[in-house]
Scaffold this active site. Sequence first.
Site, mmCIF file in Angstrom:
data_model
loop_
_atom_site.group_PDB
_atom_site.id
_atom_site.type_symbol
_atom_site.label_atom_id
_atom_site.label_comp_id
_atom_site.label_asym_id
_atom_site.label_seq_id
_atom_site.Cartn_x
_atom_site.Cartn_y
_atom_site.Cartn_z
ATOM 1 C CB CYS A 43 -0.934 -0.014 1.211
ATOM 2 S SG CYS A 43 -1.852 1.515 1.375
ATOM 3 C CB CYS A 48 -3.164 2.560 -1.617
ATOM 4 S SG CYS A 48 -3.462 0.860 -1.180
ATOM 5 C CE1 TYR A 180 -10.943 -1.637 -6.137
ATOM 6 C CE2 TYR A 180 -11.133 -3.940 -6.749
ATOM 7 C CZ TYR A 180 -11.529 -2.873 -5.980
ATOM 8 O OH TYR A 180 -12.518 -3.038 -5.051
ATOM 9 C CD GLU A 184 -7.066 2.216 -8.725
ATOM 10 O OE1 GLU A 184 -7.971 2.398 -7.904
ATOM 11 O OE2 GLU A 184 -5.932 1.822 -8.384
ATOM 12 C CD GLU A 444 -28.531 19.024 -4.785
ATOM 13 O OE1 GLU A 444 -29.577 19.401 -4.251
ATOM 14 O OE2 GLU A 444 -27.715 19.802 -5.309
HETATM 15 P P1 NDP Z 1 -8.179 -7.801 -10.156
HETATM 16 O O1 NDP Z 1 -8.509 -9.126 -9.633
HETATM 17 O O2 NDP Z 1 -9.004 -6.623 -9.759
HETATM 18 O O3 NDP Z 1 -8.152 -7.847 -11.741
HETATM 19 C C1 NDP Z 1 -7.389 -8.768 -12.443
HETATM 20 C C2 NDP Z 1 -7.771 -8.656 -13.895
HETATM 21 O O4 NDP Z 1 -6.935 -9.507 -14.672
HETATM 22 C C3 NDP Z 1 -9.212 -9.093 -14.154
HETATM 23 O O5 NDP Z 1 -9.750 -8.207 -15.099
HETATM 24 C C4 NDP Z 1 -9.033 -10.487 -14.721
HETATM 25 O O6 NDP Z 1 -10.058 -10.849 -15.598
HETATM 26 C C5 NDP Z 1 -7.738 -10.356 -15.467
HETATM 27 N N1 NDP Z 1 -7.008 -11.619 -15.601
HETATM 28 C C6 NDP Z 1 -6.745 -12.529 -14.632
HETATM 29 N N2 NDP Z 1 -6.023 -13.545 -15.136
HETATM 30 C C7 NDP Z 1 -5.834 -13.278 -16.437
HETATM 31 C C8 NDP Z 1 -5.170 -13.946 -17.498
HETATM 32 N N3 NDP Z 1 -4.560 -15.119 -17.293
HETATM 33 N N4 NDP Z 1 -5.172 -13.369 -18.715
HETATM 34 C C9 NDP Z 1 -5.784 -12.198 -18.931
HETATM 35 N N5 NDP Z 1 -6.427 -11.511 -17.969
HETATM 36 C C10 NDP Z 1 -6.454 -12.047 -16.744
HETATM 37 O O7 NDP Z 1 -6.634 -7.595 -9.805
HETATM 38 P P2 NDP Z 1 -5.704 -6.341 -9.899
HETATM 39 O O8 NDP Z 1 -4.374 -6.891 -10.251
HETATM 40 O O9 NDP Z 1 -6.276 -5.267 -10.742
HETATM 41 O O10 NDP Z 1 -5.689 -5.855 -8.393
HETATM 42 C C11 NDP Z 1 -5.395 -6.773 -7.332
HETATM 43 C C12 NDP Z 1 -6.190 -6.460 -6.116
HETATM 44 O O11 NDP Z 1 -5.673 -5.306 -5.505
HETATM 45 C C13 NDP Z 1 -7.653 -6.147 -6.411
HETATM 46 O O12 NDP Z 1 -8.430 -7.295 -6.314
HETATM 47 C C14 NDP Z 1 -8.019 -5.134 -5.375
HETATM 48 O O13 NDP Z 1 -8.671 -5.800 -4.327
HETATM 49 C C15 NDP Z 1 -6.703 -4.552 -4.921
HETATM 50 N N6 NDP Z 1 -6.609 -3.148 -5.372
HETATM 51 C C16 NDP Z 1 -7.444 -2.247 -4.828
HETATM 52 C C17 NDP Z 1 -7.402 -0.939 -5.228
HETATM 53 C C18 NDP Z 1 -8.336 0.050 -4.630
HETATM 54 O O14 NDP Z 1 -8.885 -0.218 -3.569
HETATM 55 N N7 NDP Z 1 -8.582 1.188 -5.275
HETATM 56 C C19 NDP Z 1 -6.465 -0.473 -6.239
HETATM 57 C C20 NDP Z 1 -5.645 -1.522 -6.780
HETATM 58 C C21 NDP Z 1 -5.729 -2.808 -6.344
HETATM 59 P P3 NDP Z 1 -11.514 -11.311 -15.077
HETATM 60 O O15 NDP Z 1 -12.243 -10.056 -14.714
HETATM 61 O O16 NDP Z 1 -12.089 -11.993 -16.263
HETATM 62 O O17 NDP Z 1 -11.294 -12.224 -13.927
#
Ligand code: NDP
Length: 462
Positions: A43, A48, A180, A184, A444
Site C-alpha cells: 500500500c 495505494c 482495479y 487505474e 444530493e
Molecule cells: P483484479 O482481480 O481486480 O483484476 C485482475 C484482472 O486480470 C481481471 O480483469 C481479470 O479478468 C484479469 N485476468 C486474470 N487472469 C488473467 C489472465 N490469465 N489473462 C488475462 N487476464 C487475466 O486484480 P488487480 O491486479 O487489478 O488488483 C489486485 C487487487 O488489488 C484487487 O483485487 C483489489 O482488491 C486490490 N486493489 C485495490 C485498489 C483500490 O482499492 N482502489 C487499487 C488496486 C488494487 P476477469 O475479470 O475476467 O477475472
Amino acid sequence: MAGFDFDLFVIGAGSGGVRAARKAAGAGARVAIAEDDRFGGTCVIRGCVPKKLFVYAAQFAEAFQDSAGYGWSVDGAAFDWPTLVANKDVEIARLEAAYRAGLAKAGVELFEERAVLDGAHTIRLLNQDRMVSAERILIATGGRANPHRALKGHEHCITSKEAFDLERLPQSIVIEGGGYIAIEFAGIFNGLGVDTTILYRGKEILQRFDMDLRRLLHAEYENKGIKIRCHEIFTEIEKQADGRLKGTLSSGDTLEADAVMLAVGRLPNTENLGLETVGIDARPNGAIIVDDYSQTNVDHIWAIGDVTDRMQLTPVAIHEAMCLVDTLYHGRPTKPDYDKVATAVFSQPEIGTVGLSEDEAMHRFGNLDVYSSAFRPMKNTLAHRSERMLVKLVVDADSDRVLGAHVLGPAAGEMSQLLGIAVKMGATKADFDATMAVHPTAAEELVTFAEPLRRIRGGKAL
Ligand code: NDP
C-alpha cells in the site's frame, strides 16, 4: 510468555502486519516484526499511496483544459515525469520513516531481513542465520503482481511495481487486465499523455462492479482516447530491434507499444516461506487457508491480509489485524466482518461503491426498485466537458432497504465512505429521502430520487 524470545513474531511489515504488531505491543506483548523489503508494504511503497499521487498528477491535464472556461489561461503547461517520480519517492520515504517510528515507539523489535518459518514456534532470520522463538507467529507477507509466466515474452512486460519508477514515461502502453489496477493505471497514463490501450479478456471491464458503472466508465474512457479491446488476451509479446514491444492477440491482430503492463491479479507471497516445513495448508495459488479468526491449521500460527487472499484491500488487512489483536490479547474473540465493504476505484472519473450491484441484488432478492441518474456535473458546464456522472441506488422493494449505492464521478470515493455508513447500518430508501439535500452538490441526487428508473419483480424488469 517465559521460554520464548517473543510473545508475537510478525513476518511482513505491510498494513496488516504493522497494525497487528503495534496493537499487540500496546496490549503488553513482547513483539518483533521482520521485513525483507521496505517498511509499509504494498500500500505505502508500491500501491495505494503512490497510485493516488499519480492520479492527482494525471488529473492536472484536464484541470488545465477546463480552467479556460472559467477564464484562466494556462499557457505553456508542461509535465516532467522524473520530477513526479522523485517527489513521490520523498513522500514514500517520509511515510516509511513514520511506519518505522510508530513500531519503535510501540516497543516492537524490528528485523530488517527475511524471516521464514522453521517450526510452530520458531523463525529463522536468514541474514543473521539465527533462530528466534515466539509463542505466536503471524504471517502478513502480502502479495505481489502476477508475472503471468504462462505468457510467452512476459519478461518484456512491466507490472504496477515497475510502473511507479520507470526511467522514462512511455509514449504508448498496452495494459492487460480489466480490474482495479489496469483501470487505474490506464487513467494515469492517459492523463499524462501516453497513448493507452486496455486489453481485457471479459465482456466488460471491472467485472465485480455494477454494470451501469462499468458501461459508463468504458464510454468515458473511450471519450478520453483510451482504447479498450474486450474479449482479447495477449498470446505472445516480442521485443523488437528498436526496443518497442509487439504483442500478438488471441484474435490474431498485433499491437505495438513502448511498454506492456500486466495487471492480471496478484499472488500471495508464500514462496519459500517454510509453509511446508511446518505443515500450513495453502490453496493452489499459494494463499494461506485460515479459519474465521485468521488462524491457520497449525496451532500458534495465524495469517492476515493479502497472503490469505480473502479480500485484497488495505483497510480489510488492517481490520483483520485489529480483530486478531482483540482475539489474542484482549480476550474478545472477534471475526473480521466482510459484509458491505465500501470501495473506490481511482479511475478518472472515479468509482465509489458499497453493497450489491443490481445483478447481484436481482439474484439474491428478486424484487428491486432501481434509482439511477446520469448527468453532467456542474463543474463540467463552463468547462464544456461532456463527461457524465452516475448515481445509483439499488433498493429491496420488499423491505425498502438500500442494498447497493454506486457512484461514478468526481469525489465518488469520498462519497462511498459515507454511503458505507448508511448502507452498513441498514438504511432504507425512506431514510435517504428523509435526509435534507446539500445544495448544490452532486451527492444530493442520492437523497432526491423520486421515481425508480426500473422496477424489478420476481427477477424480471417490469
Ligand atoms: P483484479 O482481480 O481486480 O483484476 C485482475 C484482472 O486480470 C481481471 O480483469 C481479470 O479478468 C484479469 N485476468 C486474470 N487472469 C488473467 C489472465 N490469465 N489473462 C488475462 N487476464 C487475466 O486484480 P488487480 O491486479 O487489478 O488488483 C489486485 C487487487 O488489488 C484487487 O483485487 C483489489 O482488491 C486490490 N486493489 C485495490 C485498489 C483500490 O482499492 N482502489 C487499487 C488496486 C488494487 P476477469 O475479470 O475476467 O477475472
